[in-house]
Design a protein around this motif. Sequence first.
Motif, PDB file in Angstrom:
ATOM      1  N   VAL A 178       1.185  -1.242   0.042  1.00 34.21           N
ATOM      2  CA  VAL A 178      -0.186  -0.152   0.236  1.00 34.21           C
ATOM      3  C   VAL A 178       0.915   1.342  -0.137  1.00 34.21           C
ATOM      4  O   VAL A 178       0.290   2.254  -1.252  1.00 34.21           O
ATOM      5  CB  VAL A 178      -1.269   0.005   1.098  1.00 34.21           C
ATOM      6  CG1 VAL A 178      -1.614   1.146   1.050  1.00 34.21           C
ATOM      7  CG2 VAL A 178      -2.061  -1.268   1.122  1.00 34.21           C
ATOM      8  N   ASP A 179       1.898   1.581   1.056  1.00 33.81           N
ATOM      9  CA  ASP A 179       3.154   2.397   0.713  1.00 33.81           C
ATOM     10  C   ASP A 179       3.724   2.193  -0.535  1.00 33.81           C
ATOM     11  O   ASP A 179       3.782   3.382  -0.689  1.00 33.81           O
ATOM     12  CB  ASP A 179       3.840   2.186   1.778  1.00 33.81           C
ATOM     13  CG  ASP A 179       3.876   1.949   2.951  1.00 33.81           C
ATOM     14  OD1 ASP A 179       2.457   2.052   3.418  1.00 33.81           O
ATOM     15  OD2 ASP A 179       3.703   1.367   3.975  1.00 33.81           O
ATOM     16  N   LYS A 180       4.185   1.784  -1.586  1.00 28.19           N
ATOM     17  CA  LYS A 180       4.460   2.044  -2.424  1.00 28.19           C
ATOM     18  C   LYS A 180       3.557   2.623  -3.243  1.00 28.19           C
ATOM     19  O   LYS A 180       3.946   3.340  -4.351  1.00 28.19           O
ATOM     20  CB  LYS A 180       4.849   0.355  -2.928  1.00 28.19           C
ATOM     21  CG  LYS A 180       5.999  -0.575  -2.431  1.00 28.19           C
ATOM     22  CD  LYS A 180       6.863  -1.475  -2.704  1.00 28.19           C
ATOM     23  CE  LYS A 180       7.513  -1.964  -2.331  1.00 28.19           C
ATOM     24  NZ  LYS A 180       7.565  -3.756  -2.648  1.00 28.19           N
ATOM     25  N   LYS A 181       2.664   2.031  -3.400  1.00 24.97           N
ATOM     26  CA  LYS A 181       0.952   2.189  -4.216  1.00 24.97           C
ATOM     27  C   LYS A 181       0.562   3.630  -3.907  1.00 24.97           C
ATOM     28  O   LYS A 181       0.651   4.551  -5.065  1.00 24.97           O
ATOM     29  CB  LYS A 181      -0.055   1.530  -4.303  1.00 24.97           C
ATOM     30  CG  LYS A 181       0.051   0.523  -5.192  1.00 24.97           C
ATOM     31  CD  LYS A 181      -1.379  -0.380  -4.591  1.00 24.97           C
ATOM     32  CE  LYS A 181      -1.238  -1.348  -5.423  1.00 24.97           C
ATOM     33  NZ  LYS A 181      -2.432  -2.328  -5.154  1.00 24.97           N
ATOM     34  N   ASP A 182       0.841   4.349  -2.711  1.00 24.03           N
ATOM     35  CA  ASP A 182       0.407   5.977  -2.409  1.00 24.03           C
ATOM     36  C   ASP A 182       1.923   6.637  -3.354  1.00 24.03           C
ATOM     37  O   ASP A 182       1.688   7.704  -3.678  1.00 24.03           O
ATOM     38  CB  ASP A 182       0.394   5.574  -0.604  1.00 24.03           C
ATOM     39  CG  ASP A 182      -0.321   5.865  -0.498  1.00 24.03           C
ATOM     40  OD1 ASP A 182      -1.438   4.950  -1.611  1.00 24.03           O
ATOM     41  OD2 ASP A 182      -0.501   5.461   0.762  1.00 24.03           O
ATOM     42  N   ILE A 183       3.234   6.155  -3.222  1.00 27.74           N
ATOM     43  CA  ILE A 183       4.259   6.905  -3.395  1.00 27.74           C
ATOM     44  C   ILE A 183       4.634   6.743  -5.538  1.00 27.74           C
ATOM     45  O   ILE A 183       4.732   8.093  -5.537  1.00 27.74           O
ATOM     46  CB  ILE A 183       5.501   6.381  -3.449  1.00 27.74           C
ATOM     47  CG1 ILE A 183       5.861   6.084  -1.692  1.00 27.74           C
ATOM     48  CG2 ILE A 183       7.090   6.414  -3.957  1.00 27.74           C
ATOM     49  CD1 ILE A 183       6.848   5.325  -1.128  1.00 27.74           C
ATOM     50  N   LYS A 205       1.719   6.823  -6.552  1.00 25.88           N
ATOM     51  CA  LYS A 205       0.440   7.807  -7.044  1.00 25.88           C
ATOM     52  C   LYS A 205       0.892   9.424  -7.114  1.00 25.88           C
ATOM     53  O   LYS A 205       0.323   9.936  -7.911  1.00 25.88           O
ATOM     54  CB  LYS A 205      -0.851   7.621  -5.980  1.00 25.88           C
ATOM     55  CG  LYS A 205      -1.876   7.835  -6.444  1.00 25.88           C
ATOM     56  CD  LYS A 205      -3.602   7.478  -5.751  1.00 25.88           C
ATOM     57  CE  LYS A 205      -4.421   8.670  -5.413  1.00 25.88           C
ATOM     58  NZ  LYS A 205      -5.236   7.700  -4.959  1.00 25.88           N
ATOM     59  N   LYS A 206       1.766   9.004  -5.644  1.00 23.25           N
ATOM     60  CA  LYS A 206       1.999  11.320  -5.353  1.00 23.25           C
ATOM     61  C   LYS A 206       3.207  11.422  -7.010  1.00 23.25           C
ATOM     62  O   LYS A 206       2.284  12.207  -7.155  1.00 23.25           O
ATOM     63  CB  LYS A 206       2.734  10.673  -3.801  1.00 23.25           C
ATOM     64  CG  LYS A 206       2.580  12.233  -3.514  1.00 23.25           C
ATOM     65  CD  LYS A 206       3.118  12.188  -1.963  1.00 23.25           C
ATOM     66  CE  LYS A 206       4.198  14.120  -1.673  1.00 23.25           C
ATOM     67  NZ  LYS A 206       3.306  15.113  -2.815  1.00 23.25           N
ATOM     68  N   GLN A 211       0.447  12.247  -9.225  1.00 21.88           N
ATOM     69  CA  GLN A 211       0.573  13.497  -9.612  1.00 21.88           C
ATOM     70  C   GLN A 211       1.426  14.890  -9.897  1.00 21.88           C
ATOM     71  O   GLN A 211       0.674  15.610 -10.473  1.00 21.88           O
ATOM     72  CB  GLN A 211      -0.609  13.330  -8.662  1.00 21.88           C
ATOM     73  CG  GLN A 211      -1.758  12.563  -7.824  1.00 21.88           C
ATOM     74  CD  GLN A 211      -2.150  12.659  -6.516  1.00 21.88           C
ATOM     75  OE1 GLN A 211      -1.605  13.037  -5.901  1.00 21.88           O
ATOM     76  NE2 GLN A 211      -3.312  12.078  -6.814  1.00 21.88           N
TER      77      GLN A 211
END
Length: 149
Positions: free
Chosen positions: A126-131, A133-134, A137
Amino acid sequence: MELAINKQAIFNYEVLDTWEAGIVLTGPEVKSVRCRQVDFKGSYITIKDNDLWLVGVHIAPYKPAKAIQQDYNPKRQRQLLLHKKELNKIKGKLTQKGLTIAPLKLYTIRSLIKIQIAVVKGKKKVDKKDIIKKRDQDRDIKRTLKENY
């Protein structure tokens, strides 16, 4: 000056603490590293006989020194040089569950080649996906700002 960066380690792990260590290299290996012929893929650091060893880093053979390096192994284990106090701190941190040591980057300080190592903890998916995604963006924002101005 940075010679090589382990981008996979930075992406896959959360860096908790870093150290600077020397690395034992042969003459042709030093020249090859200065030419940036280093690959960190699949590399890690292990502790053997009260010393740190860098395992799995591929340093390509230096072409002009072909005669000297007849039986050269580019993925051989290389010893890391640290003070005993630093080594003991690292060992103490590794007693915690889920922590390991990873090489982060190779660089030069004056004429010496150093390696930055870190005590790291694995990131969750999940943390990797957030990185990712950010990062996407931020890229989109920069692109729109560039188009508007």
